[in-house]
Write a protein that holds these residues in place. Structure first.
Motif, PDB file in Angstrom:
ATOM      1  N   THR A  27       3.136 -18.980   1.245  1.00 17.04           N
ATOM      2  CA  THR A  27       1.868 -18.249   1.140  1.00 17.04           C
ATOM      3  C   THR A  27       0.796 -18.974   0.331  1.00 17.04           C
ATOM      4  O   THR A  27      -0.368 -18.584   0.372  1.00 17.04           O
ATOM      5  CB  THR A  27       2.119 -16.873   0.481  1.00 17.04           C
ATOM      6  N   SER A  28       1.186 -19.990  -0.423  1.00 16.12           N
ATOM      7  CA  SER A  28       0.221 -20.567  -1.364  1.00 16.12           C
ATOM      8  C   SER A  28       0.483 -22.054  -1.596  1.00 16.12           C
ATOM      9  O   SER A  28       1.593 -22.545  -1.355  1.00 16.12           O
ATOM     10  CB  SER A  28       0.367 -19.787  -2.691  1.00 16.12           C
ATOM     11  N   ARG A  50       5.852 -13.504  -0.626  1.00 13.37           N
ATOM     12  CA  ARG A  50       5.835 -12.090  -1.044  1.00 13.37           C
ATOM     13  C   ARG A  50       4.477 -11.455  -0.822  1.00 13.37           C
ATOM     14  O   ARG A  50       4.375 -10.262  -0.569  1.00 13.37           O
ATOM     15  CB  ARG A  50       6.175 -11.989  -2.544  1.00 13.37           C
ATOM     16  N   ASN A  51       3.418 -12.243  -0.930  1.00 12.77           N
ATOM     17  CA  ASN A  51       2.068 -11.687  -0.933  1.00 12.77           C
ATOM     18  C   ASN A  51       1.561 -11.411   0.496  1.00 12.77           C
ATOM     19  O   ASN A  51       1.394 -12.349   1.288  1.00 12.77           O
ATOM     20  CB  ASN A  51       1.155 -12.682  -1.659  1.00 12.77           C
ATOM     21  N   GLU A  53      -1.336 -10.235   1.624  1.00 13.25           N
ATOM     22  CA  GLU A  53      -2.709 -10.694   1.932  1.00 13.25           C
ATOM     23  C   GLU A  53      -2.750 -12.199   2.251  1.00 13.25           C
ATOM     24  O   GLU A  53      -3.325 -12.620   3.258  1.00 13.25           O
ATOM     25  CB  GLU A  53      -3.568 -10.432   0.694  1.00 13.25           C
ATOM     26  N   THR A  54      -2.121 -12.999   1.385  1.00 11.92           N
ATOM     27  CA  THR A  54      -2.174 -14.454   1.609  1.00 11.92           C
ATOM     28  C   THR A  54      -1.334 -14.841   2.835  1.00 11.92           C
ATOM     29  O   THR A  54      -1.674 -15.791   3.544  1.00 11.92           O
ATOM     30  CB  THR A  54      -1.721 -15.244   0.363  1.00 11.92           C
ATOM     31  N   ARG A 207      -0.504 -19.033 -12.780  1.00 11.28           N
ATOM     32  CA  ARG A 207       0.685 -18.187 -12.931  1.00 11.28           C
ATOM     33  C   ARG A 207       1.497 -18.599 -14.161  1.00 11.28           C
ATOM     34  O   ARG A 207       2.017 -17.759 -14.880  1.00 11.28           O
ATOM     35  CB  ARG A 207       1.559 -18.304 -11.684  1.00 11.28           C
TER      36      ARG A 207
END
Ligand SMILES: NC(=O)c1ccc[n+]([C@@H]2O[C@H](COP(=O)([O-])OP(=O)(O)OC[C@H]3O[C@@H](n4cnc5c(N)ncnc54)[C@H](OP(=O)(O)O)[C@@H]3O)[C@@H](O)[C@H]2O)c1
Length: 275
Positions: A27-28, A50-51, A53-54, A207
């Motif tokens: 996701t990132s 997990r995210n 939106e991303t 993070r």
């Protein structure tokens, strides 16, 4: 446009074409770039994160570059049950050709102040998930040639990191584990490569500092990190260290007097945290 013309692809892209790949931490940051590049090279991608939106924004981007629809797994890799469910579901429906163990997170600060809930989850995500996913998919990988595993370590895999003690130790683990696995798999036709990035643009620092610091100074672009990692995997390189500065750091660390090295690393790490 649904597929990109072959001329825009590097030579090594052919190695990825038609393979089913599982990418954790898609996701990132670095994992997102790895997933995008493999989709571009013609792999069928299974995305873990997990995210929501991303993940949705990644799916939109992938939709523009690939005809095959990526499969998504929302999974917290720090949760043993979720990890086992992921393994069962993937093994039931897919033959994984390439596994990318990329998900991970850091913590910058003295170990004695590290939030207790992060201590176990960091080991679960950075170490246990990597080990268990390798063990889960390797038995099928050894039966067909052209498969591979890419484990994401860090330039911190080459020296201890006071100011980020546990994180650095998890990445030390990745180096030892991946080097050994590479050798074991040489005769089995499975490529195993470790990529060891230095500071890279992503959400990692934000993070790791609980939102205090957003970006590293002079960070590498994750697109370049992903490209050199995938090229290295296709060539079955033992280790890929993107960026000359990072290669120098990793090399010099073994010669530098330890007390000076550790003190310098501690000062530099904590400088980010407290500035
Ligand atoms: N950026 C750097 O400077 C740098 C340097 C050396 C090595 N690395 C390594 O590169 C890898 C990727 O990090 P990045 O820089 O791209 O950082 P990032 O932007 O923070 O991405 C981390 C990825 O890991 C996933 N992740 C974290 N905890 C997870 C969990 N409990 N369960 C499932 N997924 C989880 C995240 O998913 P969600 O966002 O969906 O939660 C995200 O996709 C890590 O292993 C990191 O240690 C980074």
């Amino acid at each position: 446009m649904k597929t990109l013309s072959k001329q825009t692809l590097p030579d090594f892209a052919r190695w990825f074409s038609g393979k089913t790949v599982l990418v954790t931490g898609a996701t990132s940051g670095i994992g997102r770039e790895i997933a995008k590049q493999m989709a571009h090279y013609g792999s069928k991608v299974l995305l873990c994160g997990r995210n929501i939106e991303t993940m949705n924004s990644l799916l939109k981007e992938l939709n523009a570059i690939t005809l095959s629809s990526p499969k998504v797994f929302f999974v917290d890799l720090a949760d043993t049950k979720s990890l086992q469910e992921l393994i069962t579901e993937v093994n039931k429906s897919y033959d994984i050709g390439i596994l990318v163990n990329n998900a991970g997170f850091g913590y910058i600060g003295d170990f004695y102040t590290m939030p207790e809930n992060k201590i176990r989850s960091m080991q679960e995500v950075n170490i246990i998930a990597t080990v268990e996913l390798c063990r889960a998919f390797l038995p099928k990988m050894v039966k067909k040639s052209g498969s591979g595993i890419l484990n994401v370590g860090s330039v911190a895999s080459f020296f201890a990191t006071p100011g980020s003690a546990l994180y650095g130790a998890t990445k030390y683990f990745i180096l030892g584990f991946t080097d050994a696995l590479h050798q074991e798999m040489l005769s089995k036709g499975v490529n195993v490569t470790g990529v060891y990035p230095g500071n890279t643009e992503s959400q990692f620092l934000e993070r790791a500092t609980n939102g205090k610091v957003k970006n590293f100074e002079k960070a590498m672009n994750p697109t370049l990190v992903a490209k050199s990692a995938l090229k290295g995997l296709s060539e079955n390189k033992l280790r890929v260290i993107p960026g000359l500065n990072n290669r120098i750091k990793a090399f010099a660390a073994s010669f530098f007097p330890k007390s000076i090295l550790l003190s310098k690393i501690y000062t530099n790490t904590i400088k980010y945290y407290y500035k």
